[in-house]
Enzyme design. Structure first.
Site, PDB file in Angstrom:
ATOM      1  N   TYR A 393       0.578  -1.121  -0.315  1.00 31.91           N
ATOM      2  CA  TYR A 393       0.080   0.132   0.207  1.00 31.91           C
ATOM      3  C   TYR A 393       0.475   1.754  -0.241  1.00 31.91           C
ATOM      4  O   TYR A 393       1.975   1.249   1.037  1.00 31.91           O
ATOM      5  CB  TYR A 393      -0.921   0.182   1.026  1.00 31.91           C
ATOM      6  N   TYR A 489     -11.076  -3.537   6.554  1.00 31.70           N
ATOM      7  CA  TYR A 489     -10.227  -2.579   6.646  1.00 31.70           C
ATOM      8  C   TYR A 489     -10.340  -2.126   8.741  1.00 31.70           C
ATOM      9  O   TYR A 489      -9.459  -1.269   8.875  1.00 31.70           O
ATOM     10  CB  TYR A 489     -11.337  -1.067   5.925  1.00 31.70           C
TER      11      TYR A 489
HETATM   12  C1  LIG Z   1      -9.607   2.647  -1.087  1.00 31.55           C
HETATM   13  S1  LIG Z   1     -11.190   3.382  -1.404  1.00 31.55           S
HETATM   14  C2  LIG Z   1     -11.165   1.563  -2.371  1.00 31.55           C
HETATM   15  C3  LIG Z   1     -11.957   1.855  -3.839  1.00 31.55           C
HETATM   16  C4  LIG Z   1     -13.015   2.813  -4.348  1.00 31.55           C
HETATM   17  N1  LIG Z   1     -14.470   1.143  -4.197  1.00 31.55           N
HETATM   18  C5  LIG Z   1     -12.809   3.215  -5.929  1.00 31.55           C
HETATM   19  O1  LIG Z   1     -13.692   3.423  -6.783  1.00 31.55           O
HETATM   20  O2  LIG Z   1     -11.584   4.086  -5.912  1.00 31.55           O
HETATM   21  C6  LIG Z   1     -12.398   3.196  -0.459  1.00 31.55           C
HETATM   22  C7  LIG Z   1     -14.106   3.656  -0.813  1.00 31.55           C
HETATM   23  O3  LIG Z   1     -14.444   2.650  -1.762  1.00 31.55           O
HETATM   24  C8  LIG Z   1     -15.980   2.167  -1.382  1.00 31.55           C
HETATM   25  N2  LIG Z   1     -15.819   1.267  -0.372  1.00 31.55           N
HETATM   26  C9  LIG Z   1     -15.036  -0.060  -0.338  1.00 31.55           C
HETATM   27  N3  LIG Z   1     -15.554  -0.751  -0.034  1.00 31.55           N
HETATM   28  C10 LIG Z   1     -16.673  -1.042   0.471  1.00 31.55           C
HETATM   29  C11 LIG Z   1     -18.217  -1.662   0.655  1.00 31.55           C
HETATM   30  N4  LIG Z   1     -17.804  -3.633   0.499  1.00 31.55           N
HETATM   31  N5  LIG Z   1     -19.153  -1.148   0.303  1.00 31.55           N
HETATM   32  C12 LIG Z   1     -18.997  -0.375  -0.303  1.00 31.55           C
HETATM   33  N6  LIG Z   1     -19.157   0.592  -0.373  1.00 31.55           N
HETATM   34  C13 LIG Z   1     -17.153   0.417  -0.721  1.00 31.55           C
HETATM   35  C14 LIG Z   1     -16.069   3.130  -0.447  1.00 31.55           C
HETATM   36  O4  LIG Z   1     -16.600   4.956  -1.287  1.00 31.55           O
HETATM   37  C15 LIG Z   1     -14.567   3.451   0.054  1.00 31.55           C
HETATM   38  O5  LIG Z   1     -15.034   5.220   0.752  1.00 31.55           O
END
Ligand SMILES: C[S@@+](CC[C@H](N)C(=O)[O-])C[C@H]1O[C@@H](n2cnc3c(N)ncnc32)[C@H](O)[C@@H]1O
Length: 534
Positions: A393, A489
């Site tokens: 990361y 997370y």
């Molecule tokens: C580290 S980012 C992961 C990548 C993200 N999905 C993107 O499109 O850039 C974390 C964000 O992804 C989304 N996310 C990650 N895991 C999720 C889950 N299990 N359910 C809903 N949203 C999720 C949320 O918006 C979160 O704030």
């Protein structure tokens, strides 16, 4: 929904489960399928007790439909971190009014486990392997020992100035040999969460807002003439290529991918381990927060702060080097070390030193793909084996003081370096990694309450080589090609959730929505309902 029939259930007992009696109906709400199920019984003397409620538990329903007798059997043997369907039923229940006080008080858990006689048993992940991450150490204050990503809805980023990435020119990754040996890994172990339905792209208005990332675009509404056709993957075949859907790679995505791959190549990543962007959901061409000013960092973080020197090389001798990894470079999962010490520049064996597993170049081709409900996500195009190091990361190291001021999208890619950190630590002297404006493909690893990767923390032998230590993703189970890579997370929450003494109290606390909390769309039986929050 939520009707209860029969007499009042007997007093609560932790050992007597609900048993799934029937799947009465199903309904899609906001893109999530809820099942109306009928539970029965609290024990032999109350077999006539039945109630109905809606749950979001596709696996459980699928299992029940395939083999009704075994779907929820074995339940009374107690909970495990992997098999806590009770969280799901409690989550489903929270969406509606309770029909009586009695029912409201009762929160019985269902713990579906593999039935040894079930033909489905071989298809379910091994409960030990599929546990919610590693048996990771926690510090005395209950702070996640390894660090946590906190969630908030992402939006488009502002351009930032480009900084050069540093690279490690290492030797070939021995882990890859193991992958090759395991190429025969059958894909039937577990299905990629998003492969159930693959939606082909539509003609129509493109969705460019990152705020929409977790929502199905309007153009997918069922009443348009352009209803997408859906293709179901019912089972994996050994021929992974047969599963690879048509790749939609637009010109913009290609430019970004080329740039990222060039940085990766300079870090020693082989040609066959390229990154590609794939969108089979809508028209969003590439994750919208990524533009040509995003700094791709394959291996090393940038730093905006002067992090105090980590322990000196003398206190990190090149000993016990096989305690954390096998000879094949697979993490053993049986170390008690909170930080794994690898050799750094001071090691006399230099690049031939075997104690540099996480420093070896990535060998896995990565697909960054759009999901219907979780924004963009990451997966491997090749099979992965348990213990395999997948990537680091990376991002900008910032102080916790800075991190805590970030809100919304700016905070969506923050990973707290809170391993071994006292609760009363001075926030200006503890750190976080922010992958919003710089980072690598691991920033797309979404949260799951039943993940298939975990984070290990690694320090390198010499000061300033890893500031203050590196976060490495390892596979916690064998992973079939194209399965979404996921991380819990906040593994400490999962641990609390699984512990019996915390069960009722902490579960209801965890399941209760806090302000601005994002609903979790991991879709697993272990779902805790909401993404962890800072
Ligand atoms: C580290 S980012 C992961 C990548 C993200 N999905 C993107 O499109 O850039 C974390 C964000 O992804 C989304 N996310 C990650 N895991 C999720 C889950 N299990 N359910 C809903 N949203 C999720 C949320 O918006 C979160 O704030």
């Amino acid at each position: 929904m939520g009707r209860r029939k029969g007499r009042t259930p007997p007093p609560e007992s932790d050992t007597e489960p609900y048993e799934l009696d029937a799947v009465v109906g199903e309904e899609v709400r906001n893109g999530v399928t809820f099942f109306l199920v009928r539970w029965k019984g609290y024990g032999p003397e109350s077999d006539d007790w039945k109630k109905e409620e809606d749950v979001q538990a596709p696996e459980l329903v699928e299992r029940f439909r395939a083999e009704p007798q075994n779907a929820t059997q074995g339940a009374s043997s107690g909970p495990s971190a992997t098999d806590m369907a009770g969280t799901v039923s409690a989550f489903g229940r929270s969406n509606r009014k309770r029909s009586s006080n009695n029912e409201g008080k009762r929160k019985k858990a269902v713990y579906p486990e593999k039935s040894p006689t079930s033909p489905l048993a071989s298809k379910l992940p091994d409960s030990k392997q599929a546990s919610s991450g590693l048996p990771l150490p926690e510090n005395d204050n209950g702070v996640p020992a390894i660090g946590s990503i906190y969630a908030s809805p992402p939006i488009a980023s502002a351009p930032v100035s480009r900084l050069p990435a540093r690279g490690f020119a290492g030797r070939g990754n021995r882990v890859d040999d193991t992958v090759a040996d395991n190429a025969a890994l059958t894909a039937s172990q577990h299905a990629p969460p998003d492969s159930g339905t693959v939606v082909r792209p539509l003609a129509g208005k493109p969705s460019n807002s990152f705020r929409d990332a977790n929502k199905r675009p309007r153009s997918l509404s069922l009443d348009t003439a352009e209803t997408p056709s859906k293709r179901k993957f019912t089972a994996f075949s050994e021929d992974a290529a047969a599963l690879v859907p048509t790749k939609i790679v637009d010109a913009h995505a290609q430019v970004i991918a080329d740039e990222w791959n060039e940085v990766a190549r300079q870090s020693g990543v082989p040609e066959n381990a390229k990154i590609t962007f794939i969108n089979e959901i809508d028209h969003e061409p590439v994750p919208p927060d990524i533009n040509t000013l995003f700094t791709y960092l394959e291996k090393d973080c940038l730093s905006s702060v002067q992090v105090p020197n980590p322990p000196k090389a003398e206190t990190m001798p090149c000993i016990g080097r096989h305690s954390a990894f096998t000879d094949e470079g697979l993490f053993t999962f049986d170390t008690n070390c909170k930080i794994i010490i690898e050799c750094g520049q001071d090691c006399s064996a230099a690049s031939s030193c075997e104690n540099r597993v996480t420093q070896l170049p990535r060998t896995i081709p990565i697909e960054i793909f759009k999901t219907a409900e979780r924004g963009w996500a990451a997966r491997s195009a090749v099979p992965l084996v348990r213990g395999q190091v997948l990537g680091l990361y990376t991002g900008l190291i910032i102080s916790r003081t800075t991190a805590s001021k970030l809100i919304g999208a700016d905070a969506a890619y923050i990973f707290q370096l809170d391993m071994d950190e006292p609760q009363d630590a001075d926030p200006s002297l503890v750190y976080s990694v922010d992958a919003f404006r710089s980072g690598n493909w691991t920033r797309y690893i979404n949260h799951s309450c039943s993940p298939n990767t975990a984070i290990i923390t690694v320090a390198r032998g010499s000061a300033h080589e890893s500031l203050p230590y590196t976060l490495a993703f390892v596979a916690t189970q064998n992973i079939v090609p194209l399965a979404e890579l996921t991380l819990d997370y906040d593994p400490s929450e999962a641990k609390k959730f699984a512990e019996k003494k915390y069960r009722e109290k902490s579960r209801s606390k965890i399941l209760k929505r806090k302000r601005n909390q994002t609903p979790c769309k991991c879709g697993t039986l272990q779902c805790r309902g909401w993404l962890p929050q800072m």
